[in-house]
Design a protein around this motif. Structure first.
Motif, PDB file in Angstrom:
ATOM      1  N   ASP A 220       0.811  -1.225   0.000  1.00 28.99           N
ATOM      2  CA  ASP A 220       0.000   0.000   0.000  1.00 28.99           C
ATOM      3  C   ASP A 220       0.842   1.271   0.000  1.00 28.99           C
ATOM      4  OD1 ASP A 220      -2.603   1.347   0.270  1.00 28.99           O
ATOM      5  OD2 ASP A 220      -1.882   1.906   2.272  1.00 28.99           O
ATOM      6  N   VAL A 221       2.049   1.193   0.582  1.00 31.84           N
ATOM      7  CA  VAL A 221       2.892   2.382   0.745  1.00 31.84           C
ATOM      8  C   VAL A 221       4.310   2.047   0.315  1.00 31.84           C
ATOM      9  CG1 VAL A 221       3.807   4.049   2.414  1.00 31.84           C
ATOM     10  CG2 VAL A 221       1.489   3.144   2.703  1.00 31.84           C
ATOM     11  N   ARG A 222       4.973   3.003  -0.344  1.00 30.48           N
ATOM     12  CA  ARG A 222       6.403   2.826  -0.632  1.00 30.48           C
ATOM     13  C   ARG A 222       7.172   3.256   0.613  1.00 30.48           C
ATOM     14  NH1 ARG A 222       7.393   1.432  -5.700  1.00 30.48           N
ATOM     15  NH2 ARG A 222       9.542   2.149  -5.789  1.00 30.48           N
ATOM     16  N   PHE A 223       7.963   2.340   1.134  1.00 21.94           N
ATOM     17  CA  PHE A 223       8.575   2.580   2.442  1.00 21.94           C
ATOM     18  C   PHE A 223       9.429   3.833   2.473  1.00 21.94           C
ATOM     19  CE2 PHE A 223      11.588  -0.217   0.246  1.00 21.94           C
ATOM     20  CZ  PHE A 223      12.798   0.428   0.442  1.00 21.94           C
ATOM     21  N   GLU A 224      10.069   4.196   1.348  1.00 24.86           N
ATOM     22  CA  GLU A 224      10.923   5.385   1.342  1.00 24.86           C
ATOM     23  C   GLU A 224      10.132   6.681   1.466  1.00 24.86           C
ATOM     24  OE1 GLU A 224      10.577   4.215  -3.101  1.00 24.86           O
ATOM     25  OE2 GLU A 224      10.425   3.283  -1.098  1.00 24.86           O
ATOM     26  N   LEU A 249      18.610   2.430   0.000  1.00 23.47           N
ATOM     27  CA  LEU A 249      19.697   3.399   0.171  1.00 23.47           C
ATOM     28  C   LEU A 249      19.167   4.801   0.435  1.00 23.47           C
ATOM     29  CD1 LEU A 249      22.129   2.218  -2.663  1.00 23.47           C
ATOM     30  CD2 LEU A 249      22.233   1.690  -0.214  1.00 23.47           C
ATOM     31  N   GLU A 250      17.941   5.054   0.002  1.00 22.25           N
ATOM     32  CA  GLU A 250      17.363   6.387   0.182  1.00 22.25           C
ATOM     33  C   GLU A 250      17.008   6.684   1.629  1.00 22.25           C
ATOM     34  OE1 GLU A 250      14.152   7.200  -2.526  1.00 22.25           O
ATOM     35  OE2 GLU A 250      15.000   5.913  -4.094  1.00 22.25           O
ATOM     36  N   VAL A 251      16.886   5.661   2.465  1.00 26.06           N
ATOM     37  CA  VAL A 251      16.411   5.891   3.834  1.00 26.06           C
ATOM     38  C   VAL A 251      17.511   5.724   4.873  1.00 26.06           C
ATOM     39  CG1 VAL A 251      14.123   5.091   3.139  1.00 26.06           C
ATOM     40  CG2 VAL A 251      15.680   3.497   4.275  1.00 26.06           C
ATOM     41  N   ILE A 252      18.723   5.342   4.446  1.00 27.66           N
ATOM     42  CA  ILE A 252      19.818   5.129   5.390  1.00 27.66           C
ATOM     43  C   ILE A 252      20.598   6.428   5.574  1.00 27.66           C
ATOM     44  CG2 ILE A 252      21.887   3.780   5.916  1.00 27.66           C
ATOM     45  CD1 ILE A 252      20.864   1.610   4.057  1.00 27.66           C
ATOM     46  N   ARG A 253      20.885   6.769   6.797  1.00 27.42           N
ATOM     47  CA  ARG A 253      21.658   7.981   7.068  1.00 27.42           C
ATOM     48  C   ARG A 253      23.086   7.812   6.553  1.00 27.42           C
ATOM     49  NH1 ARG A 253      25.438   6.991  10.680  1.00 27.42           N
ATOM     50  NH2 ARG A 253      25.142   5.373  12.275  1.00 27.42           N
ATOM     51  N   PRO A 254      23.790   8.901   6.256  1.00 26.57           N
ATOM     52  CA  PRO A 254      25.205   8.800   5.870  1.00 26.57           C
ATOM     53  C   PRO A 254      26.010   8.075   6.946  1.00 26.57           C
ATOM     54  CG  PRO A 254      24.380  11.002   5.423  1.00 26.57           C
ATOM     55  CD  PRO A 254      23.297  10.293   6.195  1.00 26.57           C
ATOM     56  N   GLY A 255      26.818   7.120   6.529  1.00 20.21           N
ATOM     57  CA  GLY A 255      27.582   6.334   7.478  1.00 20.21           C
ATOM     58  C   GLY A 255      26.830   5.166   8.055  1.00 20.21           C
ATOM     59  N   GLY A 256      25.544   5.033   7.685  1.00 18.60           N
ATOM     60  CA  GLY A 256      24.747   3.912   8.155  1.00 18.60           C
ATOM     61  C   GLY A 256      25.165   2.615   7.482  1.00 18.60           C
ATOM     62  N   LEU A 257      24.434   1.556   7.760  1.00 22.49           N
ATOM     63  CA  LEU A 257      24.846   0.220   7.329  1.00 22.49           C
ATOM     64  C   LEU A 257      23.719  -0.490   6.594  1.00 22.49           C
ATOM     65  CD1 LEU A 257      26.864  -2.198   7.436  1.00 22.49           C
ATOM     66  CD2 LEU A 257      25.824  -2.796   9.647  1.00 22.49           C
ATOM     67  N   LEU A 258      24.040  -1.042   5.422  1.00 20.77           N
ATOM     68  CA  LEU A 258      23.139  -1.912   4.679  1.00 20.77           C
ATOM     69  C   LEU A 258      23.647  -3.341   4.808  1.00 20.77           C
ATOM     70  CD1 LEU A 258      20.891  -2.515   2.510  1.00 20.77           C
ATOM     71  CD2 LEU A 258      22.698  -2.161   0.797  1.00 20.77           C
ATOM     72  N   ILE A 259      22.793  -4.261   5.263  1.00 23.64           N
ATOM     73  CA  ILE A 259      23.139  -5.679   5.340  1.00 23.64           C
ATOM     74  C   ILE A 259      22.295  -6.407   4.308  1.00 23.64           C
ATOM     75  CG2 ILE A 259      23.337  -7.710   6.807  1.00 23.64           C
ATOM     76  CD1 ILE A 259      23.402  -5.840   9.223  1.00 23.64           C
ATOM     77  N   GLU A 260      22.946  -6.886   3.278  1.00 23.19           N
ATOM     78  CA  GLU A 260      22.281  -7.517   2.137  1.00 23.19           C
ATOM     79  C   GLU A 260      22.400  -9.034   2.294  1.00 23.19           C
ATOM     80  OE1 GLU A 260      20.023  -7.354  -1.267  1.00 23.19           O
ATOM     81  OE2 GLU A 260      20.624  -5.723   0.085  1.00 23.19           O
ATOM     82  N   VAL A 261      21.263  -9.709   2.487  1.00 26.18           N
ATOM     83  CA  VAL A 261      21.291 -11.107   2.881  1.00 26.18           C
ATOM     84  C   VAL A 261      21.109 -12.095   1.719  1.00 26.18           C
ATOM     85  CG1 VAL A 261      20.331 -12.845   4.445  1.00 26.18           C
ATOM     86  CG2 VAL A 261      20.540 -10.469   5.200  1.00 26.18           C
ATOM     87  N   PRO A 262      20.100 -11.946   0.859  1.00 25.30           N
ATOM     88  CA  PRO A 262      19.893 -12.970  -0.177  1.00 25.30           C
ATOM     89  C   PRO A 262      21.054 -13.025  -1.170  1.00 25.30           C
ATOM     90  CG  PRO A 262      17.947 -11.578   0.068  1.00 25.30           C
ATOM     91  CD  PRO A 262      19.060 -10.899   0.797  1.00 25.30           C
ATOM     92  N   ARG A 276      27.026   6.385  -2.006  1.00 27.03           N
ATOM     93  CA  ARG A 276      26.188   7.246  -1.171  1.00 27.03           C
ATOM     94  C   ARG A 276      26.765   7.440   0.226  1.00 27.03           C
ATOM     95  NH1 ARG A 276      20.348   7.698  -2.270  1.00 27.03           N
ATOM     96  NH2 ARG A 276      19.941   7.072  -4.415  1.00 27.03           N
ATOM     97  N   GLY A 277      27.984   6.953   0.469  1.00 27.09           N
ATOM     98  CA  GLY A 277      28.591   7.102   1.779  1.00 27.09           C
ATOM     99  C   GLY A 277      27.986   6.193   2.824  1.00 27.09           C
ATOM    100  N   ILE A 278      27.523   5.020   2.379  1.00 30.47           N
ATOM    101  CA  ILE A 278      26.876   4.062   3.271  1.00 30.47           C
ATOM    102  C   ILE A 278      27.725   2.797   3.344  1.00 30.47           C
ATOM    103  CG2 ILE A 278      24.849   2.549   3.518  1.00 30.47           C
ATOM    104  CD1 ILE A 278      23.244   4.832   2.129  1.00 30.47           C
ATOM    105  N   ARG A 279      27.923   2.289   4.523  1.00 27.82           N
ATOM    106  CA  ARG A 279      28.645   1.027   4.699  1.00 27.82           C
ATOM    107  C   ARG A 279      27.737  -0.131   4.287  1.00 27.82           C
ATOM    108  NH1 ARG A 279      29.269   0.088  10.110  1.00 27.82           N
ATOM    109  NH2 ARG A 279      27.607   1.591  10.544  1.00 27.82           N
ATOM    110  N   SER A 280      28.331  -1.231   3.880  1.00 29.45           N
ATOM    111  CA  SER A 280      27.498  -2.368   3.460  1.00 29.45           C
ATOM    112  C   SER A 280      28.261  -3.665   3.630  1.00 29.45           C
ATOM    113  CB  SER A 280      27.082  -2.215   1.991  1.00 29.45           C
ATOM    114  OG  SER A 280      28.209  -2.265   1.137  1.00 29.45           O
ATOM    115  N   THR A 281      27.494  -4.739   3.767  1.00 29.58           N
ATOM    116  CA  THR A 281      28.070  -6.074   3.848  1.00 29.58           C
ATOM    117  C   THR A 281      27.005  -7.088   3.487  1.00 29.58           C
ATOM    118  OG1 THR A 281      29.235  -7.680   5.256  1.00 29.58           O
ATOM    119  CG2 THR A 281      27.515  -6.374   6.305  1.00 29.58           C
TER     120      THR A 281
END
Length: 340
Positions: A220-224, A249-262, A276-281
């Motif tokens: 119903d809603v786009r989370f971003e 990526l649009e909702v993570i603060r600069p320096g935040g972390l994205l954890i990509e699982v699949p 975008r200046g975001i950490r990831s793993t």
């Protein structure tokens, strides 16, 4: 002066129950669709070194099982056919490596097999490394307990060991009502994080019960449009559906972390996050029996629960995979293999 050991002598081990030479297992003769799964009579695996032989009462069904069956995941490591799938097991130890082993015969345990290096858990018996076992939570049946190992250990590794969940932290969890997701929501909330979970409309109230402070109906809603400035995104979807990963990526603060699982769901996530200046793993489950024991204590205390959506008999493993691949499972699907 002679010192005497205060360690009690090991109790005499009970007689080991008889183990047949062959067993029933749900196997595949080659990779393919869910219909490739069928029952067959196969040899009972032989434990080596520190492995434990477990009589399987119930086996959890996970998305990685379906990927492997279809020719993805770790299917390239299958060394012999027919191949038995399955990582999760809840059952009873029938052979231990030595007499004073922590899990002697008769012990009810949960754990993870090393599929496809060894035959999996869609079978009447399986072998599991000692370090990948824990005692079954006493408050659960084997069917309930079989839904724990892979999903809960994945969520634990993501939330506790990688995201370092803590008070004041804002964590967005996609697919919060799935197998890994429903544990991730509970662990993050338990450690004090402000949890935002996406799910379908029918699961929103349930996600709140699990501990989500905010819920977003992705149908119903786009989370971003309604979420911003989060510290961590736990992405259990990737870009295979509506570019969920890229939009995160649009909702993570600069320096935040994205954890990509699949695995393979978004090959370019690291470059996109870095730009975008975001950490990831990415993350791969670690079958750690000590962590599994901690999770078991949380479950026995009532702080965390496992939800079983559907239970299939071992002979219906094909139908279980078909249901899993529909993509609307709440919590876990489990195979009932033998009597409790």
């Amino acid at each position: 002066m002679r010192f005497r050991s205060t360690r009690p002598e090991a109790a005499e081990a009970p007689p080991a129950p008889p183990v047949p030479a062959t067993m029933q297992a749900a196997v595949i003769d080659s990779t393919g669709s869910a219909e490739a799964l069928h029952l067959a009579e196969v040899p009972v695996p032989s434990p080596v070194l520190s492995e434990v032989l477990v009589r399987v009462v119930a086996a959890g069904v996970n998305p990685i099982d379906a990927k492997t069956r279809a020719g993805g995941g770790p299917s390239a490591a299958i060394g012999a056919w027919p191949a038995t799938l399955g990582y999760d097991v809840s059952g009873v130890v029938v052979r231990a490596p030595y007499e004073s082993h922590p899990f002697p015969p008769g012990t009810e345990v949960i754990g993870m097999a090393t599929t496809p290096r060894t035959p999996g858990t869609y079978a009447e018996y399986t072998v599991v490394p000692s370090l990948s076992l824990a005692r079954k939570p006493s408050t659960l049946s084997h069917v309930e307990a079989a839904g724990i190992p892979l999903a809960a250990l994945t969520a634990w590794g993501i939330v506790v060991e990688t995201a370092l969940a803590h008070e004041g932290q804002r964590i967005l969890i996609h697919a919060g009502s799935g197998g890994v997701g429903h544990f991730a929501v509970q662990f993050a909330a338990y450690f004090g994080a402000h949890v935002i979970a996406t799910g379908s409309g029918r699961n929103l109230d349930w996600l709140r019960e699990l501990g989500a402070a905010e819920v977003v109906d992705y149908t119903d809603v786009r989370f971003e449009d309604v979420v911003a400035d989060v510290d961590v995104v736990i992405d259990l979807i990737g870009n295979v559906h509506d570019d969920t990963g890229t939009r995160s990526l649009e909702v993570i603060r600069p320096g935040g972390l994205l954890i990509e699982v699949p695995t393979g769901a978004w090959p370019g996530f690291r470059d996109a996050a870095s730009a975008r200046g975001i950490r990831s793993t990415s993350y791969k489950v670690v079958p750690d029996g000590s962590a599994l024991a901690t999770i078991g204590r949380l479950i026995d205390s009532g702080a965390v629960r496992v939800f079983i959506d559907r239970v299939f008999d071992l002979a219906d493993a094909s139908a279980a995979h078909t249901e899993l691949e529909r993509g609307h499972t709440r919590g876990k699907i489990v195979l009932r293999v033998s009597d409790d």
